[in-house]
Design an enzyme around this catalytic site. Structure first.
Site, PDB file in Angstrom:
ATOM      1  CG  ASP A   1      -9.259   2.540  -0.443  1.00  0.00           C
ATOM      2  OD1 ASP A   1      -8.934   1.352  -0.548  1.00  0.00           O
ATOM      3  OD2 ASP A   1      -8.575   3.393   0.164  1.00  0.00           O
TER       4      ASP A   1
ATOM      5  CG  ASP B   1      -2.191   0.707   1.094  1.00  0.00           C
ATOM      6  OD1 ASP B   1      -2.323   1.491   0.140  1.00  0.00           O
ATOM      7  OD2 ASP B   1      -3.078   0.511   1.939  1.00  0.00           O
TER       8      ASP B   1
END
Ligand code: DGJ
Length: 738
Positions: free
Chosen positions: A556, A486
């Site tokens: 997301d 990430d």
């Protein structure tokens, strides 16, 4: 047929061609390399693009080589179509390259020096790139231009693939003098187009709204499609397509261009005073300056250019094949990807062994194949204010250690994956305590926080080494099948204490080189791990990352309706096997919208599939749907992940959306239809399939109905039985009988 690169010594014309396309350039009377043509394949060139001379006021002329002779006033660099432009010598358009010399000049004047043709495709060192597996897959042309005053060569590299409508380009600058120069701008590719009506398609977006398709006419002025954020960004993907106004998904010319790079990028497009359009692609010149010492080199990232005269679907299909087959590497590029459950939206950082085991238990029961433990397993991380940089397990959260969770997942028949955010550092961390200088910062200035964290200075080898050492301790000791990488903020205060003041303009790019170095070392050391890129969702979805990691978390935003646009937009440039997509809870955490489990499942299974919710909280009927979805996906995932993806009806245009997956042999077809909102007096829409065999019959096993391929493509099918409700979806499977 093999790719050809020919050089006509008399006309001084280079012709790159294969079955699909031709690319032509010519060295002119002044030694400038002129762009002639990029488009559908032509057999021979007969000088029809020899540039017409005209005395244009206020456009300077190139001095004659014969002393005392007046220059040709009908020739100016300000109007000719150039392959690679310099700066300040009478071409007032956007420059392709700017070099600050040791006397402070920024003038650059490129003239042709020579060429070589090589079988295959040579490697670019330390950069991601497309590649070949044998030399007959491509041919490469290196054209050397030189600025004789600077004693700098620019080697323009063009590779044409044999069986793909693809040309790649990059540039290497070689300082052959002993002086130190500064590269202020150095494009990877330039194309000057003659006057024509053109439109540009780009992929702008934002966090939780990535890659929204935007199409606009190119008018006068300069358009900059760029990132200044230190990463390729959610906000503007490093991809554009140039199309004619009549180009659609299925017809017309489309030229797709991607930069294989994960940092600051620039696609600049400008229409000049005589309606010609210049495209410059490369590392963004924003805050860029690279010290090029005497006798040293600089290599730009690669640009991939795809040509189609059959519309956008065809262009995307070429990108999908190339990125999957010759950009992604490692064993997983062709492996069927497991169905995942990720604990992030189910628990966030609030988990313990009990909660994780219960997620694993339920997941195993419904047929999930991999459990991914997301953020919060390391240091003392309970929220996003601490522990980034401390890659050791958070002992209090695990009864039998992190290894115990891995073992438990494996015992239950699931693979095990783990989340990292290697490029970041929290103020509240051991790493910051010991090495506060590891964070990017400018002395005596405030450090900008974003998600309560700082960015590590990856331009420094010792910083990259530190993270590498910490990561391998975990990766060597925990049995891992997957890693999610990430990156949750963008760069600020970009300065490094390891470099001299005059070299601070190198840090953005050096950061990316440090990142690639770390990723390369890790993927090489752990070839069995399936790596997934992520940056607050799809904030770094680019071909550079795909070279290391075959898949990326698309967004997301897991809302089914929002995902229709995000996945549709992403598919313009990137293959389905690279797009991960999960079913999450309803109402959705990002949009507050409630959608059915079926719609969420159908959207998510149009990518690399998984779940990101607490299965324990689902009612039994929804859990049953989950079991069915997983079963269905396992049966068809090869077709979904590696078949041909066809966009049929766009969420950017209609309330109904459709797409299909078709096997390469055209025998298997999965058709997905979605209706977003219910309407009074609803339209009854028809989907006409594309790319089937006209003379084959296709059976729909669910109904035993048989349809001709010609029927499915010409008459089409009504989308659904009319249903007066929002968020309807359907999936239909057809198989050719012969
Ligand atoms: C952003 C990612 O996109 C999410 O999936 C999750 O991993 C969080 N970061 C964790 O901090």
């Amino acid at each position: 047929m093999a790719a050809h690169i020919t050089y006509d010594g008399q006309k001084q014309v280079f012709h790159l061609s294969n079955h699909f396309l031709s690319y032509l350039m010519q060295v002119d009377q002044h030694g400038l390399l002129q762009h002639l043509y990029f488009g559908k394949k032509i057999r021979k060139y007969h000088d029809e693009r020899s540039y017409p001379g005209l005395d244009r006021g206020f456009s300077g002329n190139v001095p004659s080589l014969n002393v005392g002779e007046q220059p040709d006033r009908t020739y100016s660099k300000d109007m000719i179509l150039q392959e690679y432009s310099g700066n300040q010598t009478g071409d007032y358009r956007e420059a392709g390259s700017i070099i600050r010399s040791d006397i402070g000049s920024v003038t650059v004047d490129w003239r042709y020096k020579g060429y070589e043709i090589i079988e295959g495709k040579p490697n670019l060192t330390k950069l991601p790139q497309s590649y070949v597996e044998s030399d007959d897959e491509a041919t490469t042309l290196n054209i050397t231009l030189e600025d004789s005053a600077l004693k700098v060569d620019a080697v323009l590299t063009y590779t044409i693939y044999t069986d793909r409508p693809v040309i790649t380009r990059s540039v290497k600058l070689m300082n052959k003098s002993s002086a130190t120069y500064y590269l202020e701008k150095i494009a990877s590719a330039q194309i000057d187009f003659p006057k024509q009506d053109m439109e540009v398609i780009s992929l702008p977006g934002a966090h939780v709204r990535e890659r929204q398709i935007e199409r606009q006419k190119i008018k006068h002025g300069t358009y900059r499609f760029e990132s200044r954020r230190g990463t390729s960004s959610h906000h503007m993907n490093p991809f554009i397509a140039l199309v004619h106004p009549d180009t659609t998904e299925f017809q017309g010319e489309a030229l797709g261009i991607q930069l294989v790079y994960s940092g600051n990028h620039l696609f600049s497009l400008s229409k000049d005073y005589i309606d010609q359009t210049r495209l410059i692609v490369g590392i963004n010149d924003y805050d860029f300056s690279w010290q090029l010492k005497g006798n040293s080199e600089f290599q730009t990232p690669e640009v991939i250019m795809v040509y189609s005269h059959e519309g956008l679907n065809d262009m995307s299909n070429t990108f999908h094949h190339l990125l999957r087959e010759r950009v992604a590497r490692g064993k997983h590029r062709f492996s069927e990807r497991p169905v995942v459950i990720n604990n992030w939206e189910a628990t966030f950082m609030d988990f313990d062994t009990g909660k994780l085991k219960s997620i694993i238990d339920k997941a195993a029961e419904v047929g999930v194949e991999m459990f991914v433990l997301d953020d919060g397993w390391f240091g003392h991380r309970d929220d996003d204010t601490s522990s980034l940089g401390d890659w050791y397990e958070y002992k209090n959260k695990f009864e039998d250690g992190l290894g115990g969770i891995a073992q438990y997942a494996h015992e239950k028949g699931l693979k095990f994956g783990l989340w990292f955010e290697p490029e970041m550092i929290s103020r509240d961390s051991d790493l910051f305590e010991q090495h506060p200088d590891y964070a990017l910062q400018v002395p005596d200035r405030e450090m900008t926080l974003s998600r309560s964290q700082y960015v590590l200075d990856f331009s420094r080898t010792e910083v990259v080494n530190n993270i590498f050492q910490q990561m391998i301790k975990i990766l060597d000791n925990i049995s891992l099948d997957y890693v999610k990488w990430d990156m949750n903020r963008h760069l600020t205060e970009v300065w490094s204490n390891a470099y001299a003041p005059m070299r601070q303009g190198e840090i953005y790019h050096r950061y990316i080189l440090g990142l690639y170095d770390l990723m390369e070392r890790l993927v090489e050391r752990y070839p069995n791990i399936l790596w997934e890129g992520c940056s607050g969702g799809g904030g770094r979805f680019d071909a550079g990352i795909l070279y290391y990691f075959p898949q990326t978390w698309t967004s997301d935003n897991t809302d089914a309706v929002a995902r229709l646009k995000i996945q549709y937009g992403t598919s313009l440039a990137y293959p389905i096997s690279s797009m991960t997509s999960h079913v999450s809870e309803s109402p959705n955490q990002q949009t507050g919208r409630s959608t059915t489990i079926d719609m969420r499942g159908d959207v998510a299974m149009s990518g690399v599939f998984g779940y990101e919710l607490n299965l324990d909280e689902l009612p039994e009927d929804e859990l049953d749907s989950v079991r069915q979805q997983i079963k269905f996906y396992k049966k068809h995932r090869k077709l979904i992940q590696f078949g041909k993806f066809v966009r049929l009806d766009s969420p950017f245009v209609h309330n109904t959306v459709s797409w299909a997956f078709i096997s390469e042999d055209q025998k298997k077809v999965l058709l997905f239809n979605f209706k977003i909102l219910s309407e009074a007096q609803p339209e009854i829409s028809v989907t006409k399939l594309k790319g089937l065999k006209s003379d084959s019959d296709y059976i729909e096993p669910a109904t035993s109905e048989i349809y001709g391929g010609d029927e499915l493509m010409n008459i089409g099918l009504y989308d659904f039985p009319v249903q007066q409700r929002d968020f309807v979806s359907s999936v239909r499977y057809f198989e050719a009988l012969q």
